[in-house]
Design a protein around this motif. Sequence first.
Motif, PDB file in Angstrom:
ATOM      1  N   UNK A  88      -1.259  -3.580  -7.099  1.00 26.58           N
ATOM      2  CA  UNK A  88      -0.422  -4.401  -7.315  1.00 26.58           C
ATOM      3  C   UNK A  88       0.989  -4.667  -6.622  1.00 26.58           C
ATOM      4  N   UNK A  89       1.109  -3.656  -6.171  1.00 24.30           N
ATOM      5  CA  UNK A  89       2.144  -3.193  -4.632  1.00 24.30           C
ATOM      6  C   UNK A  89       1.992  -3.333  -3.854  1.00 24.30           C
ATOM      7  N   UNK A  90       0.514  -2.886  -2.922  1.00 21.54           N
ATOM      8  CA  UNK A  90       0.302  -2.889  -1.437  1.00 21.54           C
ATOM      9  C   UNK A  90      -1.388  -3.837  -1.176  1.00 21.54           C
ATOM     10  N   UNK A  91      -1.962  -4.264  -2.773  1.00 22.15           N
ATOM     11  CA  UNK A  91      -2.836  -5.104  -1.933  1.00 22.15           C
ATOM     12  C   UNK A  91      -3.497  -4.373  -1.344  1.00 22.15           C
ATOM     13  N   UNK A  92      -4.226  -3.352  -1.779  1.00 21.03           N
ATOM     14  CA  UNK A  92      -5.395  -2.409  -0.638  1.00 21.03           C
ATOM     15  C   UNK A  92      -6.794  -2.315  -1.822  1.00 21.03           C
ATOM     16  N   UNK A  93      -7.792  -2.456  -1.963  1.00 21.22           N
ATOM     17  CA  UNK A  93      -7.896  -1.868  -3.366  1.00 21.22           C
ATOM     18  C   UNK A  93      -9.167  -1.128  -2.630  1.00 21.22           C
ATOM     19  N   UNK A  94     -10.030  -1.154  -3.669  1.00 17.62           N
ATOM     20  CA  UNK A  94     -11.649  -0.009  -3.054  1.00 17.62           C
ATOM     21  C   UNK A  94     -12.600  -1.044  -2.295  1.00 17.62           C
ATOM     22  N   UNK A 108       7.182 -10.088   4.391  1.00 17.29           N
ATOM     23  CA  UNK A 108       6.609  -9.495   3.645  1.00 17.29           C
ATOM     24  C   UNK A 108       6.812  -9.769   1.915  1.00 17.29           C
ATOM     25  N   UNK A 109       5.436  -9.687   1.718  1.00 17.16           N
ATOM     26  CA  UNK A 109       5.122 -10.208   0.001  1.00 17.16           C
ATOM     27  C   UNK A 109       4.865  -8.563  -0.644  1.00 17.16           C
ATOM     28  N   UNK A 110       4.060  -7.898   0.291  1.00 20.37           N
ATOM     29  CA  UNK A 110       3.611  -6.664  -0.532  1.00 20.37           C
ATOM     30  C   UNK A 110       3.638  -5.411   0.765  1.00 20.37           C
ATOM     31  N   UNK A 111       3.727  -4.416   0.575  1.00 17.81           N
ATOM     32  CA  UNK A 111       4.083  -3.176   0.903  1.00 17.81           C
ATOM     33  C   UNK A 111       3.131  -2.969   2.165  1.00 17.81           C
ATOM     34  N   UNK A 112       3.415  -2.338   3.601  1.00 15.81           N
ATOM     35  CA  UNK A 112       2.443  -2.532   4.598  1.00 15.81           C
ATOM     36  C   UNK A 112       2.530  -1.259   5.286  1.00 15.81           C
ATOM     37  N   UNK A 113       1.731  -0.369   5.165  1.00 15.03           N
ATOM     38  CA  UNK A 113       2.414   0.514   6.321  1.00 15.03           C
ATOM     39  C   UNK A 113       2.274   0.052   7.888  1.00 15.03           C
ATOM     40  N   UNK A 114       1.935  -1.089   8.068  1.00  8.51           N
ATOM     41  CA  UNK A 114       2.230  -1.247   9.324  1.00  8.51           C
ATOM     42  C   UNK A 114       3.500  -2.223   9.681  1.00  8.51           C
ATOM     43  N   UNK A 115       3.167  -2.947   8.723  1.00  5.82           N
ATOM     44  CA  UNK A 115       4.784  -4.300   8.618  1.00  5.82           C
ATOM     45  C   UNK A 115       5.847  -3.202   8.306  1.00  5.82           C
ATOM     46  N   UNK A 116       5.687  -2.548   7.323  1.00  3.10           N
ATOM     47  CA  UNK A 116       6.842  -0.995   7.461  1.00  3.10           C
ATOM     48  C   UNK A 116       7.218  -0.204   7.753  1.00  3.10           C
ATOM     49  N   UNK A 117       6.307   0.389   9.222  1.00  6.31           N
ATOM     50  CA  UNK A 117       7.190   0.608  10.162  1.00  6.31           C
ATOM     51  C   UNK A 117       7.456  -0.112  10.680  1.00  6.31           C
ATOM     52  N   UNK A 118       7.058  -2.020  11.173  1.00  3.84           N
ATOM     53  CA  UNK A 118       7.536  -2.223  12.591  1.00  3.84           C
ATOM     54  C   UNK A 118       9.714  -2.774  11.682  1.00  3.84           C
ATOM     55  N   UNK A 119       9.142  -2.544  10.433  1.00  5.14           N
ATOM     56  CA  UNK A 119      10.238  -3.130  10.043  1.00  5.14           C
ATOM     57  C   UNK A 119      11.753  -2.200   9.968  1.00  5.14           C
TER      58      UNK A 119
END
Length: 253
Positions: free
Chosen positions: A58-64, A150-161
């Motif tokens: 629910x935080x980053x949207x990355x599931x199995x 930025x609706x969810x956490x994401x490693x690449x997007x957060x690096x850009x920010x």
Amino acid sequence: MRLIMLDTETTGLSPLNGDRMVEIGAIEVLNRKVLSGDRHVFHHYINPERDIPAEVVRIHGIDNAKVKDAPKFRDIAQQFLDFIDGATLVIHNASFDLGFIMNELHLGGFADIRHMPVIDTLAFARKKHPHQKNNLDALCDRYNIERGHRELHGALLDSELLAEVYLAMTGGRQFSLGMDIPSLPASSFAQMPEQSRGRVEKAETATLMRRKSLSIPHEDAAAHQSMLDRIHKESGGQCIWKHAEAGASATCN
């Protein structure tokens, strides 16, 4: 100065509890300019080799399903080390991300990065803006950095920010000597896994050793002994607690 803005997403909060990375993103900044193009960006989803809890999804949207066919970190570790070689890492809350990265490198048998220079923007923001919220969202708002996508956490997007936040906190994109934040070695923020486990175990042991001895009221002890005698009698002498007491008594004598 060559900087690497870096962020990770994970299955949980601690590699010591078996949590692993599910995404890593990094962007190169050179002489206060954010570089674009594939060779200046490192981004991978990662198969963590374990389930991803629903509350984390629910935080980053990355599931199995999203990482089922993704590479394992050991498959991309050398690419990552080559990408960051010779740079200074810039991380928001460095101890968290470095703990996971150093654990993954250790598990894969790769060289550690304990001596690599690191800038923790969270620590810097707390000094620059004391008694205020200093998470990435709050800093984006404070410095008028657009984050509506930025609706969810994401490693690449957060690096850009993070790149935009870092430049804003240190004077903008105009190059200036002495403007960057001093760095510390990675080991200042996170220990190697075996060292971390040792510190955790010592802390747990120290807590136990500091506990006061329990004082049991006489009537409670008598009631307990009466119950043991009853169990021992009704079980035909099979009460294991009575046997334990007898063994302890014999040892003391």
